[in-house]
Design a protein around this motif. Sequence first.
Motif, PDB file in Angstrom:
ATOM      1  N   VAL A   1      35.061  45.149  10.137  1.00 47.64           N
ATOM      2  CA  VAL A   1      36.295  44.317   9.953  1.00 47.64           C
ATOM      3  C   VAL A   1      36.828  44.570   8.794  1.00 47.64           C
ATOM      4  CG1 VAL A   1      36.946  41.903  10.572  1.00 47.64           C
ATOM      5  CG2 VAL A   1      34.495  42.619  11.009  1.00 47.64           C
ATOM      6  N   LEU A   2      38.601  44.911   9.196  1.00 47.81           N
ATOM      7  CA  LEU A   2      39.699  45.394   8.456  1.00 47.81           C
ATOM      8  C   LEU A   2      40.854  44.268   8.172  1.00 47.81           C
ATOM      9  CD1 LEU A   2      37.614  48.137   8.561  1.00 47.81           C
ATOM     10  CD2 LEU A   2      40.213  49.304   7.777  1.00 47.81           C
ATOM     11  N   GLU A   3      40.753  43.624   7.205  1.00 45.45           N
ATOM     12  CA  GLU A   3      42.037  43.224   7.315  1.00 45.45           C
ATOM     13  C   GLU A   3      43.300  43.792   7.183  1.00 45.45           C
ATOM     14  OE1 GLU A   3      43.828  39.794   3.656  1.00 45.45           O
ATOM     15  OE2 GLU A   3      42.482  40.784   2.982  1.00 45.45           O
ATOM     16  N   GLY A   4      44.409  43.441   7.048  1.00 47.43           N
ATOM     17  CA  GLY A   4      45.749  44.090   6.699  1.00 47.43           C
ATOM     18  C   GLY A   4      46.461  44.263   5.458  1.00 47.43           C
ATOM     19  N   GLY A   5      47.371  44.336   5.523  1.00 45.08           N
ATOM     20  CA  GLY A   5      47.665  43.605   3.875  1.00 45.08           C
ATOM     21  C   GLY A   5      49.558  44.726   3.775  1.00 45.08           C
ATOM     22  N   ALA A   6      49.560  45.496   4.705  1.00 50.51           N
ATOM     23  CA  ALA A   6      50.277  47.148   4.447  1.00 50.51           C
ATOM     24  C   ALA A   6      50.092  47.957   3.568  1.00 50.51           C
ATOM     25  CB  ALA A   6      51.849  46.393   4.077  1.00 50.51           C
ATOM     26  N   LEU A   7      50.812  47.939   2.752  1.00 50.05           N
ATOM     27  CA  LEU A   7      49.907  49.023   2.294  1.00 50.05           C
ATOM     28  C   LEU A   7      48.939  49.203   1.185  1.00 50.05           C
ATOM     29  CD1 LEU A   7      53.517  51.502   1.635  1.00 50.05           C
ATOM     30  CD2 LEU A   7      51.336  51.859   3.468  1.00 50.05           C
ATOM     31  N   ARG A   8      48.956  48.074   0.985  1.00 46.14           N
ATOM     32  CA  ARG A   8      47.625  46.870   0.026  1.00 46.14           C
ATOM     33  C   ARG A   8      46.518  47.671   0.870  1.00 46.14           C
ATOM     34  NH1 ARG A   8      49.405  41.978   0.348  1.00 46.14           N
ATOM     35  NH2 ARG A   8      47.525  41.006   1.645  1.00 46.14           N
ATOM     36  N   ALA A   9      46.139  47.871   2.286  1.00 44.96           N
ATOM     37  CA  ALA A   9      45.200  48.787   2.931  1.00 44.96           C
ATOM     38  C   ALA A   9      44.922  50.017   2.297  1.00 44.96           C
ATOM     39  CB  ALA A   9      45.514  48.639   4.628  1.00 44.96           C
ATOM     40  N   MET A  10      45.491  50.505   1.522  1.00 46.06           N
ATOM     41  CA  MET A  10      45.421  52.097   1.002  1.00 46.06           C
ATOM     42  C   MET A  10      43.444  51.509  -0.366  1.00 46.06           C
ATOM     43  SD  MET A  10      47.104  54.363   1.390  1.00 46.06           S
ATOM     44  CE  MET A  10      46.655  53.583   3.448  1.00 46.06           C
ATOM     45  N   PHE A  11      43.451  50.115  -0.251  1.00 41.28           N
ATOM     46  CA  PHE A  11      42.244  50.220  -0.813  1.00 41.28           C
ATOM     47  C   PHE A  11      41.398  50.280   0.398  1.00 41.28           C
ATOM     48  CE2 PHE A  11      38.848  46.909  -1.268  1.00 41.28           C
ATOM     49  CZ  PHE A  11      38.031  47.306  -2.407  1.00 41.28           C
ATOM     50  N   SER A  12      41.341  50.198   1.990  1.00 43.61           N
ATOM     51  CA  SER A  12      39.920  50.145   2.762  1.00 43.61           C
ATOM     52  C   SER A  12      40.206  51.449   3.149  1.00 43.61           C
ATOM     53  CB  SER A  12      41.213  48.819   4.580  1.00 43.61           C
ATOM     54  OG  SER A  12      41.336  47.742   3.249  1.00 43.61           O
ATOM     55  N   CYS A  13      41.760  52.106   2.489  1.00 40.49           N
ATOM     56  CA  CYS A  13      41.209  53.540   2.891  1.00 40.49           C
ATOM     57  C   CYS A  13      40.292  54.642   2.089  1.00 40.49           C
ATOM     58  CB  CYS A  13      42.793  54.242   3.166  1.00 40.49           C
ATOM     59  SG  CYS A  13      43.735  53.481   5.201  1.00 40.49           S
TER      60      CYS A  13
ATOM     61  N   ILE B   1      36.559  46.309  14.215  1.00 39.35           N
ATOM     62  CA  ILE B   1      38.377  45.355  14.808  1.00 39.35           C
ATOM     63  C   ILE B   1      39.126  45.222  13.518  1.00 39.35           C
ATOM     64  CG2 ILE B   1      37.163  43.172  13.865  1.00 39.35           C
ATOM     65  CD1 ILE B   1      38.952  42.043  16.779  1.00 39.35           C
ATOM     66  N   GLY B   2      40.103  44.985  13.634  1.00 36.53           N
ATOM     67  CA  GLY B   2      41.507  45.950  13.074  1.00 36.53           C
ATOM     68  C   GLY B   2      42.365  45.831  12.990  1.00 36.53           C
ATOM     69  N   VAL B   3      43.278  44.565  11.872  1.00 34.01           N
ATOM     70  CA  VAL B   3      44.734  43.862  11.949  1.00 34.01           C
ATOM     71  C   VAL B   3      45.361  44.362  11.386  1.00 34.01           C
ATOM     72  CG1 VAL B   3      45.375  41.817  11.960  1.00 34.01           C
ATOM     73  CG2 VAL B   3      42.948  41.305  11.839  1.00 34.01           C
ATOM     74  N   SER B   4      46.664  44.448  11.751  1.00 30.88           N
ATOM     75  CA  SER B   4      47.645  44.865  11.226  1.00 30.88           C
ATOM     76  C   SER B   4      47.530  46.256  10.702  1.00 30.88           C
ATOM     77  CB  SER B   4      48.132  44.105  10.340  1.00 30.88           C
ATOM     78  OG  SER B   4      49.488  44.302   9.732  1.00 30.88           O
ATOM     79  N   ALA B   5      47.618  46.683   9.410  1.00 26.50           N
ATOM     80  CA  ALA B   5      47.346  48.229   8.719  1.00 26.50           C
ATOM     81  C   ALA B   5      46.035  48.068   8.409  1.00 26.50           C
ATOM     82  CB  ALA B   5      48.375  47.824   7.141  1.00 26.50           C
ATOM     83  N   GLY B   6      45.063  47.387   8.927  1.00 27.27           N
ATOM     84  CA  GLY B   6      43.413  47.274   9.296  1.00 27.27           C
ATOM     85  C   GLY B   6      43.454  48.138  10.418  1.00 27.27           C
TER      86      GLY B   6
END
Length: 287
Positions: free
Chosen positions: A7-19, A36-41
């Motif tokens: 499960v991936l939260e969004g956050g626009a370019l904060r999602a580089m953490f998720s990457c 499942i991803g939301v927005s940038a996720g």
Amino acid sequence: MKKTGLVLEGGALRAMFSCGVTDVLMENGITFDGMIGVSAGACFGCNVKSKQNGRAIRFNMKYAGDKRYCSWQSFLKTGNMFNQEFGYHTIPYELDPFDFKAFKANPMEFYAVATDVTTGFPVYKKISDLDENGPDNGMKWLRASAAMPLVQKVVQIDGLKLLDGGSSDSIPLKHFENLGYTKNVVILTQPRDFVKKPNSAILLMKILLHKYPNFIKTMQNRHEMYNEQTKYVFEQEKIGNVLVICPEKSLGISRTEKNPGELKRIYEEGRKTALDQLEKIRKFVAG
């Protein structure tokens, strides 16, 4: 047999953490039955299903400062701060090709979340084919999932009018549980002690999005929804149904960060966090 989910939260370019996190997972052969991803996720998480380790950080570092990717010039010209033609066609089809065949061939289920501005409710779309010419309208759904209110246009798909999925379901853990995913890794882009505050732009939304009163109501209550969701996520973690991966402290970048060095810093923080917990993650997913 329990189904494992990501499960991936969004956050626009904060999602580089998720990457950074997901790249480490891919490098170490850790896979899931669905994500499942939301927005940038969703926009960056699709690279997990196409098995393109490193792609998201690569093209973001290269193009985040490009006016064609994200800029006020793009907003004034097209109504979209994140340019839809450049971000959802030029990059994936020409400049840094997305592997549409690998995405389609990977049996892992993939869902994106958007918000129906007419009802204010979330819409969950299972995407098996991401090609813009495919039957799923996949690339268009990614665009809808990441269409931030006020700076992106409403996206119309199959009679629906859609904006950012994070508006109505920022962390769609409950939805994934309802689909049978009972063992989930949840990647957040905010630290554990983060508490979302009321939206400071709600008055502007009431003016510019006045045609969608249900969506405005959703945005007014978004902070309450988000804080309830994070509470639920951590409760499920205590029970043992969820493993949360998140930064130790605020990432300290804007949603539209353009400095490639800062993007790399956030990405590396995600990698370090995942590497530090690698054996824990491996045992959780396999258990």
